[in-house]
Write a protein that holds these residues in place. Structure first.
Motif, PDB file in Angstrom:
ATOM      1  N   ASP A 136       0.814  -1.213   0.000  1.00  0.00           N
ATOM      2  CA  ASP A 136       0.000   0.000   0.000  1.00  0.00           C
ATOM      3  C   ASP A 136       0.853   1.269   0.000  1.00  0.00           C
ATOM      4  N   GLU A 137       2.038   1.192   0.603  1.00  0.00           N
ATOM      5  CA  GLU A 137       2.904   2.367   0.627  1.00  0.00           C
ATOM      6  C   GLU A 137       3.660   2.540  -0.697  1.00  0.00           C
ATOM      7  N   VAL A 138       4.081   1.427  -1.281  1.00  0.00           N
ATOM      8  CA  VAL A 138       4.844   1.478  -2.532  1.00  0.00           C
ATOM      9  C   VAL A 138       4.011   2.036  -3.673  1.00  0.00           C
ATOM     10  N   ILE A 139       2.778   1.554  -3.805  1.00  0.00           N
ATOM     11  CA  ILE A 139       1.992   1.920  -4.989  1.00  0.00           C
ATOM     12  C   ILE A 139       1.582   3.388  -4.978  1.00  0.00           C
ATOM     13  N   LYS A 140       1.518   3.995  -3.796  1.00  0.00           N
ATOM     14  CA  LYS A 140       1.163   5.413  -3.742  1.00  0.00           C
ATOM     15  C   LYS A 140       2.277   6.288  -4.308  1.00  0.00           C
ATOM     16  N   GLU A 141       3.488   5.747  -4.393  1.00  0.00           N
ATOM     17  CA  GLU A 141       4.625   6.505  -4.916  1.00  0.00           C
ATOM     18  C   GLU A 141       4.827   6.326  -6.420  1.00  0.00           C
ATOM     19  N   PHE A 142       4.148   5.345  -7.007  1.00  0.00           N
ATOM     20  CA  PHE A 142       4.363   5.034  -8.426  1.00  0.00           C
ATOM     21  C   PHE A 142       4.075   6.207  -9.368  1.00  0.00           C
ATOM     22  N   PRO A 143       2.898   6.849  -9.285  1.00  0.00           N
ATOM     23  CA  PRO A 143       2.604   7.905 -10.263  1.00  0.00           C
ATOM     24  C   PRO A 143       3.643   9.020 -10.300  1.00  0.00           C
ATOM     25  N   ALA A 144       4.184   9.372  -9.128  1.00  0.00           N
ATOM     26  CA  ALA A 144       5.210  10.421  -9.087  1.00  0.00           C
ATOM     27  C   ALA A 144       6.486   9.992  -9.798  1.00  0.00           C
ATOM     28  N   GLU A 159      -8.171 -11.417   0.002  1.00  0.00           N
ATOM     29  CA  GLU A 159      -6.879 -10.734  -0.142  1.00  0.00           C
ATOM     30  C   GLU A 159      -6.537 -10.419  -1.592  1.00  0.00           C
ATOM     31  N   THR A 160      -7.087 -11.158  -2.540  1.00  0.00           N
ATOM     32  CA  THR A 160      -6.808 -10.860  -3.946  1.00  0.00           C
ATOM     33  C   THR A 160      -7.887  -9.954  -4.530  1.00  0.00           C
ATOM     34  N   THR A 161      -9.105 -10.441  -4.570  1.00  0.00           N
ATOM     35  CA  THR A 161     -10.194  -9.708  -5.222  1.00  0.00           C
ATOM     36  C   THR A 161     -10.460  -8.356  -4.576  1.00  0.00           C
ATOM     37  N   ILE A 162     -10.539  -8.331  -3.249  1.00  0.00           N
ATOM     38  CA  ILE A 162     -10.885  -7.091  -2.558  1.00  0.00           C
ATOM     39  C   ILE A 162      -9.654  -6.231  -2.290  1.00  0.00           C
ATOM     40  N   GLU A 163      -8.649  -6.811  -1.608  1.00  0.00           N
ATOM     41  CA  GLU A 163      -7.499  -5.995  -1.205  1.00  0.00           C
ATOM     42  C   GLU A 163      -6.667  -5.530  -2.393  1.00  0.00           C
ATOM     43  N   VAL A 164      -6.212  -6.471  -3.223  1.00  0.00           N
ATOM     44  CA  VAL A 164      -5.365  -6.084  -4.360  1.00  0.00           C
ATOM     45  C   VAL A 164      -6.204  -5.520  -5.508  1.00  0.00           C
ATOM     46  N   GLY A 165      -7.303  -6.183  -5.804  1.00  0.00           N
ATOM     47  CA  GLY A 165      -8.094  -5.793  -6.969  1.00  0.00           C
ATOM     48  C   GLY A 165      -8.872  -4.507  -6.805  1.00  0.00           C
ATOM     49  N   MET A 166      -9.320  -4.206  -5.580  1.00  0.00           N
ATOM     50  CA  MET A 166     -10.172  -3.036  -5.373  1.00  0.00           C
ATOM     51  C   MET A 166      -9.510  -1.962  -4.501  1.00  0.00           C
ATOM     52  N   GLU A 167      -9.054  -2.357  -3.312  1.00  0.00           N
ATOM     53  CA  GLU A 167      -8.509  -1.348  -2.393  1.00  0.00           C
ATOM     54  C   GLU A 167      -7.211  -0.749  -2.917  1.00  0.00           C
ATOM     55  N   PHE A 168      -6.323  -1.577  -3.431  1.00  0.00           N
ATOM     56  CA  PHE A 168      -5.064  -1.054  -3.970  1.00  0.00           C
ATOM     57  C   PHE A 168      -5.296  -0.255  -5.255  1.00  0.00           C
ATOM     58  N   LYS A 169      -6.258  -0.666  -6.023  1.00  0.00           N
ATOM     59  CA  LYS A 169      -6.613   0.092  -7.232  1.00  0.00           C
ATOM     60  C   LYS A 169      -7.048   1.506  -6.851  1.00  0.00           C
ATOM     61  N   GLU A 170      -7.865   1.601  -5.800  1.00  0.00           N
ATOM     62  CA  GLU A 170      -8.334   2.905  -5.347  1.00  0.00           C
ATOM     63  C   GLU A 170      -7.174   3.764  -4.843  1.00  0.00           C
ATOM     64  N   LEU A 171      -6.267   3.159  -4.062  1.00  0.00           N
ATOM     65  CA  LEU A 171      -5.106   3.896  -3.566  1.00  0.00           C
ATOM     66  C   LEU A 171      -4.247   4.420  -4.719  1.00  0.00           C
ATOM     67  N   PHE A 172      -4.029   3.559  -5.705  1.00  0.00           N
ATOM     68  CA  PHE A 172      -3.198   3.907  -6.853  1.00  0.00           C
ATOM     69  C   PHE A 172      -3.819   5.052  -7.647  1.00  0.00           C
ATOM     70  N   GLU A 173      -5.105   4.982  -7.877  1.00  0.00           N
ATOM     71  CA  GLU A 173      -5.776   6.025  -8.653  1.00  0.00           C
ATOM     72  C   GLU A 173      -5.853   7.336  -7.877  1.00  0.00           C
ATOM     73  N   GLU A 174      -6.034   7.243  -6.552  1.00  0.00           N
ATOM     74  CA  GLU A 174      -6.046   8.465  -5.738  1.00  0.00           C
ATOM     75  C   GLU A 174      -4.696   9.173  -5.785  1.00  0.00           C
ATOM     76  N   ALA A 175      -3.617   8.396  -5.978  1.00  0.00           N
ATOM     77  CA  ALA A 175      -2.279   8.977  -6.063  1.00  0.00           C
ATOM     78  C   ALA A 175      -1.972   9.517  -7.457  1.00  0.00           C
ATOM     79  N   GLY A 176      -2.908   9.329  -8.399  1.00  0.00           N
ATOM     80  CA  GLY A 176      -2.722   9.837  -9.755  1.00  0.00           C
ATOM     81  C   GLY A 176      -2.486   8.781 -10.806  1.00  0.00           C
ATOM     82  N   GLY A 177      -2.487   7.496 -10.420  1.00  0.00           N
ATOM     83  CA  GLY A 177      -2.302   6.419 -11.385  1.00  0.00           C
ATOM     84  C   GLY A 177      -3.494   6.278 -12.322  1.00  0.00           C
ATOM     85  N   LYS A 178      -3.246   5.726 -13.489  1.00  0.00           N
ATOM     86  CA  LYS A 178      -4.298   5.645 -14.502  1.00  0.00           C
ATOM     87  C   LYS A 178      -4.955   4.270 -14.601  1.00  0.00           C
ATOM     88  N   HIS A 179      -4.154   3.214 -14.585  1.00  0.00           N
ATOM     89  CA  HIS A 179      -4.731   1.889 -14.823  1.00  0.00           C
ATOM     90  C   HIS A 179      -4.083   0.854 -13.908  1.00  0.00           C
TER      91      HIS A 179
END
Length: 345
Positions: free
Chosen positions: A274-282, A301-321
């Motif tokens: 969760d901490e690493v992916i927030k830094e990706f867009p920058a 842990e896959t469908t919800i945590e990685v597939g949904m929650e991490f997707k939301e974190l990544f997009e909130e940080a500016g990630g696209k896909h």
């Protein structure tokens, strides 16, 4: 006299799931899971009152809401129905000389009921396959302990063989590579994340062979000294997957998720997903393909945590896909890979 037909029992085991996504069932599941001394390795006198009296009552209602998102209206828990599908298809592929049973470490169907099924079939020996690619004392080790706890009371105990790890198994690797390539054909990705379930660092150090594991560069190679080091296995799996996908070292990152650090106050394996992916867009990483190679069936842990929650974190940080690679579930090539592992053992 004709020689009696000899049959081999195969016991597939996954972690477990509540009977329903209702709070009461989720509480029962969490009580059993979080009071396992191999999962929470603190004295029972502390573990039971802390988790049964405080952690589980607080966590169960929140977890129940998440399970409700995951639950299939007709088939129930994905971890359960994918396991049953795998059992059925593996039985078909192995044929009548084998008897395949399926159990869960926590809740139902139980390991005990699966072992009784094999005993009733009068199998000559049993191959136990915990469905965790990388060995950890809190997962595979817990299954092994539970199996032995049941069979110790049998008057006749058949030969039992455990497949303790398949982190570098060619069939396992090629199955996830096939899954990944199918997703890569649909979109261009800047980077790949291999996110593994985390464990406390102390679990690695407690199991270190003669102090070999130091949570550092010792995991850059996979050898007899760190064969059962969870961290080393995660990096070994990642290197093999990266090679199969044609990735350079700078095109992928290994991370760890699902930590309980906030409650237990000690470090878990790092870096944290969760901490690493927030830094990706920058860093200019805007399109990420995510794998969960510690799981062979889709689950919370896959469908919800990685597939949904991490997707939301990544997009909130500016990630696209952000795209999760589906787990292996009961795909034909995975069923064949499991059959090969069973036959070779």
């Amino acid at each position: 006299m004709p020689t009696p037909t000899r049959r081999i029992g195969v016991l597939l085991v996954n972690l477990g799931t509540p009977d329903s996504p209702q709070t009461g069932d989720v509480r029962r599941y969490l009580n059993e899971f979080l009071t396992d001394g191999r999962v929470i390795d603190m004295p029972a006198a502390v573990r039971y009152p802390l988790f049964q009296g405080l952690v589980v009552p607080l966590r169960a209602p929140k977890s129940a809401k998440i399970y409700q998102q995951l639950w299939d209206a007709e088939r129930g828990s994905p971890l359960l129905y994918h396991g049953l599908d795998l059992q059925k298809l593996l039985q078909e592929q192995l044929g009548d000389k084998y008897v395949v049973a399926f159990g869960m470490r926590y809740q139902k169907p139980s390991i005990e009921s699966a072992l009784e099924e094999l005993r009733d079939a009068a199998v000559d020996r049993i191959i136990v396959l915990p469905l965790f690619p990388q060995y950890a004392a809190a997962s595979t080790g817990s299954v092994q302990e539970k199996v032995m706890d049941f069979v110790k009371d049998w008057w006749i105990v058949p030969s039992i063989n455990f497949i303790s790890t398949f982190a570098d198994d060619p069939g396992f690797i090629s199955s996830f590579v096939a899954r990944g390539k199918a997703e890569m054909a649909k979109h261009d990705y800047d980077h790949v994340v291999f996110s593994y379930h985390g464990i406390p660092e102390r679990h690695v150090l407690k199991g270190s062979f003669k102090g070999y594991c130091q949570l550092g560069k010792c995991c850059n190679t996979y050898n007899k000294n760190n064969r059962y080091c969870y961290r080393a296995q995660c990096f070994a799996t990642s290197r093999l997957l990266a090679a199969g996908l044609g990735l350079r070292d700078d095109q992928y990152t290994v991370t760890f998720q699902s930590r309980l650090q906030s409650r237990l106050r000690d470090p878990w394996l790092q870096p944290y997903t969760d901490e690493v992916i927030k830094e990706f867009p920058a860093k200019g990483i805007n399109n990420v393909l995510a794998f969960s190679p510690a799981f062979v069936a889709d689950c919370l842990e896959t469908t919800i945590e990685v597939g949904m929650e991490f997707k939301e974190l990544f997009e909130e940080a500016g990630g696209k896909h952000w795209q999760l690679v589906p787990s292996l579930n009961s795909e034909p090539y995975w069923v064949s890979a499991v059959a090969d592992m069973v036959r070779s053992n």
